[in-house]
Motif scaffolding. Sequence first.
Motif, PDB file in Angstrom:
ATOM      1  N   GLU A   3       0.733  -1.112   0.031  1.00 17.55           N
ATOM      2  CA  GLU A   3      -0.187   0.010   0.123  1.00 17.55           C
ATOM      3  C   GLU A   3       0.866   1.465  -0.048  1.00 17.55           C
ATOM      4  O   GLU A   3       0.632   1.962  -0.688  1.00 17.55           O
ATOM      5  CB  GLU A   3      -1.067  -0.184   1.190  1.00 17.55           C
ATOM      6  CG  GLU A   3      -1.980  -1.085   1.043  1.00 17.55           C
ATOM      7  CD  GLU A   3      -2.800  -1.125   2.476  1.00 17.55           C
ATOM      8  OE1 GLU A   3      -3.914  -1.582   2.000  1.00 17.55           O
ATOM      9  OE2 GLU A   3      -2.529  -0.920   3.456  1.00 17.55           O
ATOM     10  N   GLN A   4       1.926   1.273   0.692  1.00 21.42           N
ATOM     11  CA  GLN A   4       2.875   2.401   0.810  1.00 21.42           C
ATOM     12  C   GLN A   4       3.566   2.479  -0.613  1.00 21.42           C
ATOM     13  O   GLN A   4       3.761   3.609  -1.124  1.00 21.42           O
ATOM     14  CB  GLN A   4       3.699   2.234   2.013  1.00 21.42           C
ATOM     15  CG  GLN A   4       3.254   2.306   3.205  1.00 21.42           C
ATOM     16  CD  GLN A   4       4.356   1.989   4.453  1.00 21.42           C
ATOM     17  OE1 GLN A   4       5.322   1.961   4.185  1.00 21.42           O
ATOM     18  NE2 GLN A   4       3.872   1.823   5.494  1.00 21.42           N
ATOM     19  N   LEU A   5       3.879   1.338  -1.379  1.00 17.94           N
ATOM     20  CA  LEU A   5       4.444   1.401  -2.428  1.00 17.94           C
ATOM     21  C   LEU A   5       3.730   1.926  -3.483  1.00 17.94           C
ATOM     22  O   LEU A   5       3.809   2.900  -4.329  1.00 17.94           O
ATOM     23  CB  LEU A   5       5.237   0.384  -2.822  1.00 17.94           C
ATOM     24  CG  LEU A   5       5.586   0.177  -4.227  1.00 17.94           C
ATOM     25  CD1 LEU A   5       6.655   1.071  -4.343  1.00 17.94           C
ATOM     26  CD2 LEU A   5       6.214  -1.446  -4.545  1.00 17.94           C
ATOM     27  N   ILE A   6       2.391   1.678  -3.563  1.00 21.75           N
ATOM     28  CA  ILE A   6       1.412   2.263  -4.675  1.00 21.75           C
ATOM     29  C   ILE A   6       1.262   3.490  -4.360  1.00 21.75           C
ATOM     30  O   ILE A   6       1.037   4.218  -5.534  1.00 21.75           O
ATOM     31  CB  ILE A   6       0.169   1.245  -4.509  1.00 21.75           C
ATOM     32  CG1 ILE A   6       0.518  -0.098  -4.916  1.00 21.75           C
ATOM     33  CG2 ILE A   6      -0.873   1.877  -5.400  1.00 21.75           C
ATOM     34  CD1 ILE A   6       0.977  -0.239  -6.279  1.00 21.75           C
ATOM     35  N   ALA A   7       1.075   3.840  -3.043  1.00 18.74           N
ATOM     36  CA  ALA A   7       0.671   5.325  -2.851  1.00 18.74           C
ATOM     37  C   ALA A   7       1.937   6.322  -3.474  1.00 18.74           C
ATOM     38  O   ALA A   7       1.685   7.302  -3.931  1.00 18.74           O
ATOM     39  CB  ALA A   7       0.458   5.722  -1.126  1.00 18.74           C
ATOM     40  N   GLN A   8       3.123   5.863  -3.134  1.00 21.62           N
ATOM     41  CA  GLN A   8       4.334   6.632  -3.549  1.00 21.62           C
ATOM     42  C   GLN A   8       4.285   6.685  -4.989  1.00 21.62           C
ATOM     43  O   GLN A   8       4.496   7.688  -5.599  1.00 21.62           O
ATOM     44  CB  GLN A   8       5.697   5.846  -2.884  1.00 21.62           C
ATOM     45  CG  GLN A   8       5.898   6.044  -1.569  1.00 21.62           C
ATOM     46  CD  GLN A   8       7.009   5.445  -0.834  1.00 21.62           C
ATOM     47  OE1 GLN A   8       7.776   4.811  -1.616  1.00 21.62           O
ATOM     48  NE2 GLN A   8       7.358   5.561   0.283  1.00 21.62           N
ATOM     49  N   LEU A   9       4.233   5.450  -5.691  1.00 21.03           N
ATOM     50  CA  LEU A   9       4.185   5.406  -7.124  1.00 21.03           C
ATOM     51  C   LEU A   9       3.203   6.308  -7.728  1.00 21.03           C
ATOM     52  O   LEU A   9       3.230   7.124  -9.070  1.00 21.03           O
ATOM     53  CB  LEU A   9       4.019   4.112  -7.659  1.00 21.03           C
ATOM     54  CG  LEU A   9       5.241   3.099  -7.383  1.00 21.03           C
ATOM     55  CD1 LEU A   9       4.872   1.836  -7.709  1.00 21.03           C
ATOM     56  CD2 LEU A   9       6.541   3.508  -8.158  1.00 21.03           C
ATOM     57  N   GLU A  10       1.966   6.338  -7.290  1.00 20.34           N
ATOM     58  CA  GLU A  10       0.986   7.081  -7.663  1.00 20.34           C
ATOM     59  C   GLU A  10       1.022   8.493  -7.318  1.00 20.34           C
ATOM     60  O   GLU A  10       0.146   9.356  -7.440  1.00 20.34           O
ATOM     61  CB  GLU A  10      -0.371   6.465  -7.559  1.00 20.34           C
ATOM     62  CG  GLU A  10      -0.495   5.078  -8.042  1.00 20.34           C
ATOM     63  CD  GLU A  10      -0.797   5.394  -9.660  1.00 20.34           C
ATOM     64  OE1 GLU A  10      -1.257   6.477 -10.139  1.00 20.34           O
ATOM     65  OE2 GLU A  10      -0.075   4.219 -10.074  1.00 20.34           O
ATOM     66  N   GLU A  11       1.984   8.901  -6.457  1.00 17.54           N
ATOM     67  CA  GLU A  11       2.088  10.587  -5.757  1.00 17.54           C
ATOM     68  C   GLU A  11       0.951  10.605  -4.906  1.00 17.54           C
ATOM     69  O   GLU A  11       0.122  11.718  -5.200  1.00 17.54           O
ATOM     70  CB  GLU A  11       2.585  11.304  -6.575  1.00 17.54           C
ATOM     71  CG  GLU A  11       3.688  11.132  -7.566  1.00 17.54           C
ATOM     72  CD  GLU A  11       4.156  12.089  -8.478  1.00 17.54           C
ATOM     73  OE1 GLU A  11       3.300  13.091  -8.700  1.00 17.54           O
ATOM     74  OE2 GLU A  11       5.180  12.016  -8.818  1.00 17.54           O
ATOM     75  N   ALA A  12       0.165   9.598  -4.248  1.00 20.32           N
ATOM     76  CA  ALA A  12      -1.118   9.785  -3.422  1.00 20.32           C
ATOM     77  C   ALA A  12      -0.610   9.654  -1.881  1.00 20.32           C
ATOM     78  O   ALA A  12       0.315   9.182  -1.410  1.00 20.32           O
ATOM     79  CB  ALA A  12      -1.752   8.520  -3.699  1.00 20.32           C
ATOM     80  N   GLY A  56      -2.761   4.484  -0.260  1.00 22.86           N
ATOM     81  CA  GLY A  56      -2.817   3.231  -1.332  1.00 22.86           C
ATOM     82  C   GLY A  56      -3.536   2.043  -0.429  1.00 22.86           C
ATOM     83  O   GLY A  56      -3.380   2.053   0.635  1.00 22.86           O
ATOM     84  N   LEU A  57      -4.516   1.598  -1.392  1.00 19.73           N
ATOM     85  CA  LEU A  57      -5.088   0.527  -0.738  1.00 19.73           C
ATOM     86  C   LEU A  57      -4.929  -0.780  -1.639  1.00 19.73           C
ATOM     87  O   LEU A  57      -5.071  -0.976  -2.618  1.00 19.73           O
ATOM     88  CB  LEU A  57      -6.940   0.639  -0.825  1.00 19.73           C
ATOM     89  CG  LEU A  57      -7.273   1.765   0.400  1.00 19.73           C
ATOM     90  CD1 LEU A  57      -8.701   1.920   0.005  1.00 19.73           C
ATOM     91  CD2 LEU A  57      -6.870   1.536   1.725  1.00 19.73           C
TER      92      LEU A  57
END
Length: 112
Positions: free
Chosen positions: A56-65, A68-69
Amino acid sequence: MKYASLAIHGGRREDAEIKGVNYPLYLSSTFVQDSIGDYGEFVYSRSNNPTRNNVEQLIAQLEEAKYGLAMASGMGATALAFSLLKPGDKVLVNSNVYGGTWNYVSRLQLSY
């Protein structure tokens, strides 16, 4: 950090003791607690899991959000997405969509 580097190194908690290059997969369904009623960060995998937190943290970082869920299944993600809809919202669904999703949208009476 560039996107490609972030995709490899992002979302990680540093483990000062082990220092593994890859983030470990935690397959445990439950986690040891200090005492009854004294819960740590991780208790049961369905509620919180270090591996899922990393994703979730990785996806948030990649999406600049900010967040992440990650869901345990595609139907979990489908149910979450539909739960965000408000009365009057419209959704277009292709008749060739995944069968579980088609059953969800065609047979379930969504009421608010």
